[in-house]
Write an enzyme that holds these catalytic residues in place. Structure first.
Site, mmCIF file in Angstrom:
data_model
loop_
_atom_site.group_PDB
_atom_site.id
_atom_site.type_symbol
_atom_site.label_atom_id
_atom_site.label_comp_id
_atom_site.label_asym_id
_atom_site.label_seq_id
_atom_site.Cartn_x
_atom_site.Cartn_y
_atom_site.Cartn_z
ATOM 1 N N ASP A 192 0.720 -1.215 0.018
ATOM 2 C CA ASP A 192 0.116 -0.084 0.019
ATOM 3 C C ASP A 192 0.825 1.290 -0.079
ATOM 4 O O ASP A 192 2.125 1.081 0.098
ATOM 5 C CB ASP A 192 -1.060 -0.106 1.376
ATOM 6 C CG ASP A 192 -0.148 -0.151 2.543
ATOM 7 O OD1 ASP A 192 0.866 -0.520 2.595
ATOM 8 O OD2 ASP A 192 -0.798 0.462 3.559
ATOM 9 N N ASP A 194 2.046 4.701 1.521
ATOM 10 C CA ASP A 194 1.950 5.293 2.968
ATOM 11 C C ASP A 194 2.058 6.788 2.826
ATOM 12 O O ASP A 194 2.766 7.695 1.976
ATOM 13 C CB ASP A 194 3.339 4.911 3.621
ATOM 14 C CG ASP A 194 3.302 3.705 3.975
ATOM 15 O OD1 ASP A 194 2.377 2.915 4.564
ATOM 16 O OD2 ASP A 194 4.515 3.033 3.586
#
Length: 470
Positions: A192, A194
């Site tokens: 993912d 950040d």
């Protein structure tokens, strides 16, 4: 009863409001009116465009999207709990007042991307990074699975959206971590993305609704008590979709950053120092033991960036790095001797309990402490030639009352993060701390001093159940 307000409430509720409903909801009549006049057809059109651009693999028809949208915007008609009505009004208000500017805009033509050539060949740094991490690979592998490893199937879709979001909103949202390093070195893989942003809650609520209307999933937002200003979006299987730290605009302005392909990333110098700091945390050393190659390429990329930016000569001459430090285990305070560098203080008191630091800052009657929130994870105060700060990770000992070099270096990195955020010159101590990574031997862990234990309840935003807890 005010007739105008009563009519607004009646239109919204689909019924004549009771006396209780009228008197408790009348203060919300302006927000309710916004919801009443909200053009749902235009909104659905934006959802369709978002789906086509970022969620094209999700098999949802236009009629299903319409039903999900209209069901939510009429949900209040079947709701009689005042608490739930307040939640519905709050979430609908956020959606109707912010969605277009935050996520709807991502489907329009954006500004031209100015391609960056800030990419690094890290081959010369691979051995140094590998040797340094090998000397720190001293933890026993743990079988526990951290929450951050349970990844939702929606992550790829959200990543695609986030790349566009970071370009469109680069004054209020920046990234760090593996994706930011991927921009420097495409060989780096990322999960993912950040992010740090100044409107985290609003963004995540809008994103939660977008996912709900496209997939039908009941996604929830969690606020974790032991991480300040942190929220995570999870899917119906409790798997991680995306998380975000919220920071003040003032903090955003302090963060050194670089622009790559219209995306601002946290300056890799700060990221290198944060990594050195992070390695004092025992579960991060366990991650290193499980997958050293993953960390090596990231470490090498950060080292190459810093070497180029500061003209660092890698000769193993670390001078006074890590800075000498001693620990009072009973008081959970570390004293660092900082006088060897041109800082505005000669020593630093590093507290392992944040409440103790806050109490002592109050007793000093000083009002010039600075707090960079999640960028540094601590407040800082300089008083009487002494820096006061807090260290949020575990402390490793290599002997009785002797701080392990990994933790000593992590504390030194924490102090340099403060120096960098305050815009002071860190070239000399940075050169030394980088050289302190060269030619080190493994030191076993004698003892682990636990990190500060945070207490509190999880906050939750559950759209399906009409729940908001703080």
């Amino acid at each position: 009863m005010n007739r105008h307000i009563s009519e607004i409430l009646e239109k919204y509720l689909g019924r004549i409001p009771s006396l209780t409903e009228y008197h408790t909801l009348k203060s919300q009549y302006k927000n309710i009116h916004r919801v009443n006049i909200f053009n749902k057809d235009i909104f659905i059109s934006l959802i369709k465009k978002n789906k086509k651009k970022f969620f094209s693999d999700i098999d949802t028809s236009v009629s299903e999207i319409k039903k999900l949208v209209f069901d939510y915007f009429t949900k209040q008609e079947q709701t009689y709990s005042i608490g739930k009505l307040y939640t519905i009004i709050e979430l609908q208000t956020i959606l109707v007042t912010t969605y277009t500017d935050i996520l709807g805009v991502l489907t329009t033509k954006g500004p031209d991307i100015f391609s960056s050539n800030v990419q690094y060949n890290t081959s010369s740094m691979q051995k140094i990074a590998n040797d340094a991490l090998n000397s720190m690979n001293i933890a026993t592998i743990s079988d526990k699975v951290m929450g951050r490893h349970n990844v939702s199937s929606l992550v790829c879709n959200v990543n695609s959206l986030m790349e566009e979001y970071l370009r469109r909103h680069n004054k209020s949202c920046i990234c760090y971590g593996s994706y930011s390093l991927h921009l420097l070195n495409p060989e780096i893989k990322y999960g993912d993305i950040d992010i740090l942003q100044t409107n985290s809650r609003t963004f995540l609520i809008d994103l939660a609704f977008l996912i709900k209307f496209i997939t039908g999933y009941n996604v929830i937002l969690l606020k974790v008590p032991y991480l300040k200003n942190y929220m995570v979006l999870k899917d119906q299987n409790d798997s991680h979709i995306i998380d975000s730290f919220n920071i003040r605009q003032e903090t955003m302005q302090h963060i050194p950053k670089i622009l790559i392909d219209n995306i601002y990333i946290v300056d890799p110098t700060i990221q290198l120092l944060s990594m050195l700091k992070m390695l004092s945390q025992i579960d991060r050393l366990e991650d290193l033991a499980k997958n050293p190659d993953k960390l090596t390429i990231r470490f090498a990329t950060l080292l190459e960036y810093v070497r180029n930016k500061y003209g660092i000569i890698l000769n193993g001459n670390s001078n006074n790095m890590p800075m000498p430090s001693t620990i009072d285990i009973k008081k959970r305070i570390i004293t660092v001797d900082t006088k060897y560098y041109n800082f505005a203080y000669d020593k630093c008191y590093v507290y392992l309990d944040e409440n103790s630091l806050s109490s002592d800052i109050l007793s000093l009657n000083a009002d010039d402490a600075v707090d960079f929130e999640n960028v540094s994870n601590s407040a800082f105060l300089v008083n009487d030639k002494t820096l006061y700060t807090y260290f949020s990770n575990t402390i490793l000992l290599s002997g009785n009352d002797k701080i392990h070099e990994i933790s000593s270096r992590g504390i030194s990195a924490h102090i340099l993060i403060y120096q960098a955020l305050m815009k002071y010159d860190i070239s000399i101590p940075l050169t030394d701390i980088v050289n302190s990574l060269i030619g080190r031997n493994k030191q076993p862990i004698y003892e682990i001093i636990p990190r500060d234990k945070k207490t509190g309840k999880h906050g939750i935003i559950d759209i399906e159940k009409d729940i908001i807890t703080h």
